[in-house]
Design a protein around this motif. Structure first.
Motif, short mmCIF file in Angstrom:
data_model
loop_
_atom_site.label_atom_id
_atom_site.label_comp_id
_atom_site.label_asym_id
_atom_site.label_seq_id
_atom_site.Cartn_x
_atom_site.Cartn_y
_atom_site.Cartn_z
N VAL A 50 -30.30 8.08 13.73
CA VAL A 50 -30.12 6.76 13.13
C VAL A 50 -30.97 6.75 11.87
O VAL A 50 -32.20 6.90 11.93
N TRP A 109 -25.74 7.33 13.09
CA TRP A 109 -25.44 5.97 12.67
C TRP A 109 -26.23 5.72 11.40
O TRP A 109 -27.41 6.07 11.32
N LEU A 160 -27.01 -1.06 10.07
CA LEU A 160 -25.97 -0.90 11.06
C LEU A 160 -24.93 -2.01 10.95
O LEU A 160 -25.26 -3.17 10.76
N THR A 219 -21.03 -0.33 15.42
CA THR A 219 -22.05 0.20 16.33
C THR A 219 -21.63 -0.03 17.78
O THR A 219 -21.77 0.86 18.62
#
Length: 125
Positions: free
Chosen positions: A84, A105, A109, A114
């Motif tokens: 992330v 990711w 976000l 997500t």
């Protein structure tokens, strides 16, 4: 129904709080937060983890280097791991692939994306 446990290795409390808010929209999911690599290593020895989310910039280790240590500490190979990061998609995909992550990711976000990705990764269990 068994609750899915997501371990998020993230030192920024605001990012951890945002992830908590997103996961609250996914029934049957609980968030464990580790604020450092050391805390994450301890968590994987003590708790069942169904999905690992790992920030790139941590106070004691690069998130990209942490996955191998977590696997050695007991995180099963079958548990999906996602990087992330606020890095560009190109950099994130290169880092994820190079260090054994299943995907990544990008911050900030997108909540809907997500949640869809969360469903995908938790469905692979």
């Amino acid at each position: 129904m068994t609750t899915s446990q997501v371990l998020y290795v993230e030192d920024d409390p605001v990012n951890a709080m945002l992830m908590q808010g997103i996961l609250e929209l996914h029934p049957g999911c609980s968030l464990l937060v580790a604020r450092s690599g050391a805390e994450a290593r301890q968590r994987v020895t003590q708790e069942r983890v169904d999905l690992l989310l790992c920030d790139l910039r941590l106070p004691d280790i690069g998130g990209d280097e942490l996955l191998a240590q977590l696997r050695a500490a007991g995180l099963p190979e079958g548990v999906p791991a996602l990087l992330v990061t606020a890095e560009s998609e190109f950099v994130a995909s290169q880092l994820a692939r190079r260090h054994g992550f299943d995907g990544y990711w990008s911050k900030p976000l997108d909540v809907a994306a997500t949640l869809r990705s969360l469903e995908h990764w938790l469905g692979k269990r």
